[in-house]
Design a protein around this motif. Structure first.
Motif, PDB file in Angstrom:
ATOM      1  N   ARG A  39      34.738  74.835  -8.546  1.00  0.00           N
ATOM      2  CA  ARG A  39      34.267  74.975  -9.924  1.00  0.00           C
ATOM      3  C   ARG A  39      34.118  73.575 -10.517  1.00  0.00           C
ATOM      4  NH1 ARG A  39      38.389  79.495 -10.497  1.00  0.00           N
ATOM      5  NH2 ARG A  39      39.726  77.931 -11.421  1.00  0.00           N
ATOM      6  N   ARG A  40      32.897  73.163 -10.648  1.00  0.00           N
ATOM      7  CA  ARG A  40      32.635  71.803 -11.124  1.00  0.00           C
ATOM      8  C   ARG A  40      31.746  71.795 -12.365  1.00  0.00           C
ATOM      9  NH1 ARG A  40      33.673  71.087  -5.959  1.00  0.00           N
ATOM     10  NH2 ARG A  40      34.580  69.201  -5.161  1.00  0.00           N
ATOM     11  N   THR A  41      31.863  72.791 -13.210  1.00  0.00           N
ATOM     12  CA  THR A  41      31.022  72.884 -14.391  1.00  0.00           C
ATOM     13  C   THR A  41      31.252  71.699 -15.324  1.00  0.00           C
ATOM     14  OG1 THR A  41      31.153  75.281 -14.227  1.00  0.00           O
ATOM     15  CG2 THR A  41      30.358  74.382 -16.299  1.00  0.00           C
ATOM     16  N   ARG A  42      32.509  71.341 -15.549  1.00  0.00           N
ATOM     17  CA  ARG A  42      32.804  70.211 -16.429  1.00  0.00           C
ATOM     18  C   ARG A  42      32.231  68.909 -15.879  1.00  0.00           C
ATOM     19  NH1 ARG A  42      39.043  71.515 -17.055  1.00  0.00           N
ATOM     20  NH2 ARG A  42      38.849  73.476 -18.151  1.00  0.00           N
ATOM     21  N   PHE A  49      25.713  64.463 -19.693  1.00  0.00           N
ATOM     22  CA  PHE A  49      25.924  63.683 -20.909  1.00  0.00           C
ATOM     23  C   PHE A  49      25.895  62.187 -20.614  1.00  0.00           C
ATOM     24  CE2 PHE A  49      28.836  61.731 -24.049  1.00  0.00           C
ATOM     25  CZ  PHE A  49      28.070  61.974 -25.186  1.00  0.00           C
ATOM     26  N   ALA A  50      26.494  61.785 -19.494  1.00  0.00           N
ATOM     27  CA  ALA A  50      26.526  60.365 -19.124  1.00  0.00           C
ATOM     28  C   ALA A  50      25.120  59.838 -18.884  1.00  0.00           C
ATOM     29  CB  ALA A  50      27.391  60.172 -17.875  1.00  0.00           C
ATOM     30  N   LEU A  51      24.295  60.604 -18.196  1.00  0.00           N
ATOM     31  CA  LEU A  51      22.933  60.162 -17.940  1.00  0.00           C
ATOM     32  C   LEU A  51      22.109  60.123 -19.222  1.00  0.00           C
ATOM     33  CD1 LEU A  51      22.194  61.946 -14.554  1.00  0.00           C
ATOM     34  CD2 LEU A  51      22.767  59.547 -14.959  1.00  0.00           C
ATOM     35  N   LEU A  52      22.387  61.038 -20.131  1.00  0.00           N
ATOM     36  CA  LEU A  52      21.708  61.019 -21.426  1.00  0.00           C
ATOM     37  C   LEU A  52      22.095  59.760 -22.211  1.00  0.00           C
ATOM     38  CD1 LEU A  52      19.967  62.622 -23.492  1.00  0.00           C
ATOM     39  CD2 LEU A  52      22.108  63.530 -24.372  1.00  0.00           C
ATOM     40  N   VAL A  53      23.391  59.439 -22.236  1.00  0.00           N
ATOM     41  CA  VAL A  53      23.853  58.230 -22.925  1.00  0.00           C
ATOM     42  C   VAL A  53      23.295  56.982 -22.252  1.00  0.00           C
ATOM     43  CG1 VAL A  53      25.907  56.846 -23.461  1.00  0.00           C
ATOM     44  CG2 VAL A  53      25.929  59.306 -23.848  1.00  0.00           C
ATOM     45  N   LEU A  54      23.292  56.958 -20.932  1.00  0.00           N
ATOM     46  CA  LEU A  54      22.766  55.805 -20.196  1.00  0.00           C
ATOM     47  C   LEU A  54      21.276  55.625 -20.464  1.00  0.00           C
ATOM     48  CD1 LEU A  54      23.328  53.564 -18.130  1.00  0.00           C
ATOM     49  CD2 LEU A  54      22.811  55.225 -16.343  1.00  0.00           C
ATOM     50  N   GLY A  55      20.527  56.712 -20.433  1.00  0.00           N
ATOM     51  CA  GLY A  55      19.087  56.630 -20.718  1.00  0.00           C
ATOM     52  C   GLY A  55      18.806  56.161 -22.134  1.00  0.00           C
ATOM     53  N   THR A  56      19.606  56.658 -23.082  1.00  0.00           N
ATOM     54  CA  THR A  56      19.448  56.224 -24.469  1.00  0.00           C
ATOM     55  C   THR A  56      19.766  54.743 -24.602  1.00  0.00           C
ATOM     56  OG1 THR A  56      20.077  58.431 -25.215  1.00  0.00           O
ATOM     57  CG2 THR A  56      20.165  56.672 -26.840  1.00  0.00           C
ATOM     58  N   GLY A  57      20.817  54.298 -23.939  1.00  0.00           N
ATOM     59  CA  GLY A  57      21.181  52.881 -23.981  1.00  0.00           C
ATOM     60  C   GLY A  57      20.116  51.987 -23.390  1.00  0.00           C
ATOM     61  N   ILE A  58      19.492  52.437 -22.302  1.00  0.00           N
ATOM     62  CA  ILE A  58      18.422  51.641 -21.688  1.00  0.00           C
ATOM     63  C   ILE A  58      17.198  51.623 -22.602  1.00  0.00           C
ATOM     64  CG2 ILE A  58      16.796  51.591 -19.750  1.00  0.00           C
ATOM     65  CD1 ILE A  58      19.113  52.599 -17.983  1.00  0.00           C
ATOM     66  N   THR A  59      16.879  52.777 -23.184  1.00  0.00           N
ATOM     67  CA  THR A  59      15.721  52.861 -24.068  1.00  0.00           C
ATOM     68  C   THR A  59      15.882  51.981 -25.306  1.00  0.00           C
ATOM     69  OG1 THR A  59      15.349  55.141 -23.351  1.00  0.00           O
ATOM     70  CG2 THR A  59      14.256  54.446 -25.373  1.00  0.00           C
ATOM     71  N   LEU A  60      17.071  52.004 -25.883  1.00  0.00           N
ATOM     72  CA  LEU A  60      17.316  51.227 -27.093  1.00  0.00           C
ATOM     73  C   LEU A  60      17.759  49.791 -26.809  1.00  0.00           C
ATOM     74  CD1 LEU A  60      19.250  53.883 -29.216  1.00  0.00           C
ATOM     75  CD2 LEU A  60      16.833  53.255 -29.373  1.00  0.00           C
ATOM     76  N   GLY A  74      30.800  57.338 -13.848  1.00  0.00           N
ATOM     77  CA  GLY A  74      31.874  57.121 -12.871  1.00  0.00           C
ATOM     78  C   GLY A  74      32.953  58.178 -12.967  1.00  0.00           C
ATOM     79  N   MET A  75      33.282  58.566 -14.201  1.00  0.00           N
ATOM     80  CA  MET A  75      34.280  59.628 -14.373  1.00  0.00           C
ATOM     81  C   MET A  75      33.770  60.951 -13.805  1.00  0.00           C
ATOM     82  SD  MET A  75      35.515  58.639 -18.233  1.00  0.00           S
ATOM     83  CE  MET A  75      36.179  60.244 -18.567  1.00  0.00           C
ATOM     84  N   ALA A  76      32.496  61.253 -14.017  1.00  0.00           N
ATOM     85  CA  ALA A  76      31.918  62.487 -13.478  1.00  0.00           C
ATOM     86  C   ALA A  76      31.900  62.447 -11.954  1.00  0.00           C
ATOM     87  CB  ALA A  76      30.508  62.687 -14.020  1.00  0.00           C
ATOM     88  N   GLY A  77      31.607  61.291 -11.395  1.00  0.00           N
ATOM     89  CA  GLY A  77      31.638  61.157  -9.938  1.00  0.00           C
ATOM     90  C   GLY A  77      33.026  61.393  -9.376  1.00  0.00           C
ATOM     91  N   ASP A  81      34.509  64.652  -6.599  1.00  0.00           N
ATOM     92  CA  ASP A  81      35.064  64.314  -5.289  1.00  0.00           C
ATOM     93  C   ASP A  81      35.709  65.548  -4.660  1.00  0.00           C
ATOM     94  OD1 ASP A  81      36.047  63.062  -3.075  1.00  0.00           O
ATOM     95  OD2 ASP A  81      37.666  62.026  -4.119  1.00  0.00           O
ATOM     96  N   PRO A  82      35.219  66.002  -3.501  1.00  0.00           N
ATOM     97  CA  PRO A  82      35.786  67.202  -2.890  1.00  0.00           C
ATOM     98  C   PRO A  82      37.182  66.994  -2.327  1.00  0.00           C
ATOM     99  CG  PRO A  82      34.151  66.263  -1.437  1.00  0.00           C
ATOM    100  CD  PRO A  82      34.116  65.470  -2.723  1.00  0.00           C
ATOM    101  N   ARG A  83      37.562  65.763  -2.029  1.00  0.00           N
ATOM    102  CA  ARG A  83      38.887  65.492  -1.463  1.00  0.00           C
ATOM    103  C   ARG A  83      39.877  65.047  -2.520  1.00  0.00           C
ATOM    104  NH1 ARG A  83      37.444  61.242   2.492  1.00  0.00           N
ATOM    105  NH2 ARG A  83      35.501  61.221   1.384  1.00  0.00           N
ATOM    106  N   ARG A  84      39.558  65.290  -3.775  1.00  0.00           N
ATOM    107  CA  ARG A  84      40.454  64.894  -4.855  1.00  0.00           C
ATOM    108  C   ARG A  84      41.686  65.791  -4.821  1.00  0.00           C
ATOM    109  NH1 ARG A  84      39.412  65.859 -11.110  1.00  0.00           N
ATOM    110  NH2 ARG A  84      39.461  67.924 -10.270  1.00  0.00           N
ATOM    111  N   GLY A  85      42.836  65.190  -4.709  1.00  0.00           N
ATOM    112  CA  GLY A  85      44.076  65.941  -4.634  1.00  0.00           C
ATOM    113  C   GLY A  85      44.589  66.315  -6.008  1.00  0.00           C
ATOM    114  N   PRO A  86      45.678  67.035  -6.042  1.00  0.00           N
ATOM    115  CA  PRO A  86      46.266  67.370  -7.338  1.00  0.00           C
ATOM    116  C   PRO A  86      46.752  66.111  -8.041  1.00  0.00           C
ATOM    117  CG  PRO A  86      47.741  67.989  -5.572  1.00  0.00           C
ATOM    118  CD  PRO A  86      46.465  67.519  -4.932  1.00  0.00           C
TER     119      PRO A  86
END
Length: 96
Positions: A39-42, A49-60, A74-77, A81-86
């Motif tokens: 479950r990776r919805t978040r 959201f990160a890509l939207l902010v990044l695109g806005t930053g590049i545009t402006l 980076g946080m979303a990446g 991660d499938p091997r992320r432990g508890p």
């Protein structure tokens, strides 16, 4: 021995319920949801959201927005991660 198998299955069921109660309830109802690891919805929402902010930053041409978008990506990446432990327990630093 049938009693031993039942006890083992009960322990497995208790462990599954403790690790992921939503999955265990769905399994008991006959319609299981994907386990927590899948479950990776978040993560997808954060990446969008990160890509939207990044695109806005590049545009402006705004450095703070670009950096914020890169940090959020980076946080979303990390969340994808499938091997992320508890999460590990934080150990306080030793007292001197």
């Amino acid at each position: 021995m049938p009693g031993t198998d039942d006890k083992l299955l009960g322990e497995i069921a208790a462990r599954v319920y403790r690790d992921d109660p939503r999955f265990a309830r769905g399994l008991r109802a006959g319609r299981p949801c994907p386990p927590r690891e899948y479950r990776r919805t978040r993560a997808w929402l954060l990446l969008t959201f990160a890509l939207l902010v990044l695109g806005t930053g590049i545009t402006l041409a705004h450095g703070l927005l670009i950096v914020t978008g890169m940090v959020l990506a980076g946080m979303a990446g990390e969340l994808c991660d499938p091997r992320r432990g508890p999460r590990r327990q934080r150990v306080p630093p030793p007292r001197s």
